[in-house]
Design an enzyme around this catalytic site. Sequence first.
Site, PDB file in Angstrom:
ATOM      1  N   ALA A 193       0.658  -1.072   0.024  1.00  0.00           N
ATOM      2  CA  ALA A 193       0.082  -0.054  -0.052  1.00  0.00           C
ATOM      3  C   ALA A 193       0.904   1.465  -0.078  1.00  0.00           C
ATOM      4  O   ALA A 193       1.969   1.163   0.603  1.00  0.00           O
ATOM      5  CB  ALA A 193      -0.842  -0.024   1.113  1.00  0.00           C
ATOM      6  N   ASP A 194       0.348   2.266  -0.722  1.00  0.00           N
ATOM      7  CA  ASP A 194       0.965   3.806  -0.543  1.00  0.00           C
ATOM      8  C   ASP A 194       0.921   3.839   0.961  1.00  0.00           C
ATOM      9  O   ASP A 194       0.067   3.576   1.468  1.00  0.00           O
ATOM     10  CB  ASP A 194       0.388   4.624  -1.445  1.00  0.00           C
ATOM     11  N   CYS A 195       1.720   4.640   1.642  1.00  0.00           N
ATOM     12  CA  CYS A 195       2.063   4.799   2.910  1.00  0.00           C
ATOM     13  C   CYS A 195       0.657   5.488   3.555  1.00  0.00           C
ATOM     14  O   CYS A 195       0.363   6.598   3.127  1.00  0.00           O
ATOM     15  CB  CYS A 195       3.234   5.608   3.401  1.00  0.00           C
TER      16      CYS A 195
ATOM     17  N   SER B 233      -2.252   4.237   3.467  1.00  0.00           N
ATOM     18  CA  SER B 233      -3.411   4.068   2.702  1.00  0.00           C
ATOM     19  C   SER B 233      -4.713   3.320   3.347  1.00  0.00           C
ATOM     20  O   SER B 233      -5.801   3.649   3.438  1.00  0.00           O
ATOM     21  CB  SER B 233      -3.343   3.402   1.376  1.00  0.00           C
TER      22      SER B 233
END
Length: 750
Positions: free
Chosen positions: A270-272, A274
């Site tokens: 995941a993008d941080c 998210s």
Amino acid sequence: MLGLDMASCAFCDKSLSYEVRAKDLVDRLTLIEKAQQMGDHNGTDITRLGLPKYMWWSEALHGVADVGPEGGGVSYFDSVVPGATSFPNVILTAASFNQTLWKILGKVVSTEARAMYNLGRAGLTFWSPNINIVRDPRWGRVLETPGEDPFVAGTYAVNYVRGLQDIEGQEKTSDPNSRPLKVSACCKHFTAYDLEDFNGITRLVFNAKVAEQDMVETFNLPFEMCVKEGDVSSVMCSFNQVNGIPTCADPYLLKKLVREDWNLHGYIVADCDSVLEMVVRQKWLNSTGEDASAYSLKAGLDLDCGEYYTRFLPNAVKQGKVREADMDKSLNYLFVVLMRLGFFDGIPSLASLGKADICTKENTELAAEAARQGIVLLKNDNEALPLDPERFKSIALIGPHANATEVMIGNYAGVPCKYISPIEGFSAFGQVTYEMGCVDVRCPNDSLIHSAVDVAKNAEATLLFVGLSLAIEREWVDRKDLLLPGYQTHLVNEVAQAAKGPVILVVMAAGVLDISFAKVNPKIQSIIWVGYPGEQGGRAIADVVFGNYNPGGRLPLTWYEANYIDKLPMTSMSLRPTDKYPGRTYKFFNGSTVYPFGYGLSYTSFKYQNNSTEKSLDIKLDRLQHCHGLPYKDGNQNHDCPSVSINDLSCKEEITFDITVQNVGKRDGSDVILVYTVPPEGISGTPIKQLVRFERVYLHANESKSVKFVLNVCKSLNIVNVSGYRLLPSGLHKIVVGDISIPIKVNYNW
């Protein structure tokens, strides 16, 4: 020392497969320990098993960066490793249209990264490249991307990822999950992400309402190519929702497309934060931390760049919202990647890499060469460039970027080996006089313009360095307009009017700028675009201006006129024109531009020749291959069989043709051959044209070369319908290269 019986630890047994070893390790972990290995912000060691802590987040967008978790990245610089080579930002590298260069850059970056890892100064998993499509020219992260074309972005991804990951001689193995990795790359941010903050709507909450046609044709294509052809070992999902579902909790996107259909050999991250944002800002389904973590894990998200998995997965399991077996599956993917990287066993062929392999003379030269190859010549009236160093001894360098250093390396950067500013680069050719002209890139007033004008009056040649910076375009910051900031335009006009000698405008920016005023100003003889050219940028620009290098870059973006953004909001996701909004990118926008996609001049001229006649493809169908209708503009089906799904075809047919390129000028130089296909006329909603191949060719003056192209019919001639099916239409297609058009007729029969 730890009292471990290594013989009983199957995960340490090199004779076993990585999958078997990973399963053995996972089976030994408690529920809490499993969760601790699935969150990057607070990863922990497991002393009882001798498993050291591993932090996953490192960056290598255009060189090893010291970006990472708050409080210090995994990769860092100090007296042992004071810096690493900082190459041009991706948008300029993409402008080279040179696949070989892209792969070489990946190789060099991974060599420096692996050397830093051996010295304890870097990780092994690098969350690069960024291959999102530049749908809107206001987007702040244009500098990180390969531009607006999905095929270019995908091709860049394949080459850069192969350069980062591949170990020579081990590029392919019978089992891709056992293929050793030099470092691990990550294609991000999946998917339909290209907005930071538009009128208060941020990427953290934006719901991208996207037609399936645009998803298949544009937003997902680079990621599909990255996984299928680049064999990337990680994909990162984005913050935003797509059609109401967060991408990191969408089982169709993650589990179905990335994992199953495209066959990812690696992990999904995941993008941080998210997962956190699903709860905190999006309030998606009124989820708790346990809910959001369970939804994401079941959707196929293996690693949380954040704390939610670590905090909430154990309770989610106890509450019956997700199975511990789902955690086991993700952990297996994660540990197999670490084993492929040699985190457990080492990789002997890479063990000798060290400080001597970082910031080498060859790497520094490559940084300059990459910048030179990407620089685009936009205007050159009366062959004002290149300047003759024997004639032009006194040079005025004016503008907020005339003494650029840090600006040149953009974002997601580390500490460069050595900056060569424009002043230093041009000082090698003559006497330089420098004036800022503006107090900074925002140029809030005209207080420094008068002194800049005085300098230009006396210089034999004047170079104006204008543009943007991270103050105006970057992650979290979208642009408000397509104009030069503040008084920069006034500075340019005043200096150009007063200058004694030729005036060259140097545009240092990633995003599109409407510089029509300079394009039509006869006092400004030449314009060059240099993106953010990396640590050797000043040297590269000077080499182009003084003719040590003949520019051959092409724009990877459409340069729209300033009023384009008045016609549509950033939140409109459609690529095709609608009743309310114009189309986006060269594929769907047919209005006037400052400069079109693919534009770029040279100090020489090239001529194309092709002797192909109309080609005809007769495809025989059987009773299991069915025809599909198409929306014709006149409402009439013009063919008995308008189209067939490419999934129902063998797709073995190929089109082969040769383009002879001749350098008809007096200087050696490079040309970029852009090969487009044009679908049959009369079908509603098709692209104006679409790029399907490109090749950069170097030719000496008066030299000719024949370049062979082989196009797969299904890949190159397909269109995507409104339902997201890729179809091969019957009728007369065209292959267009420059002013050459090759007709391709497709017929279906039984």
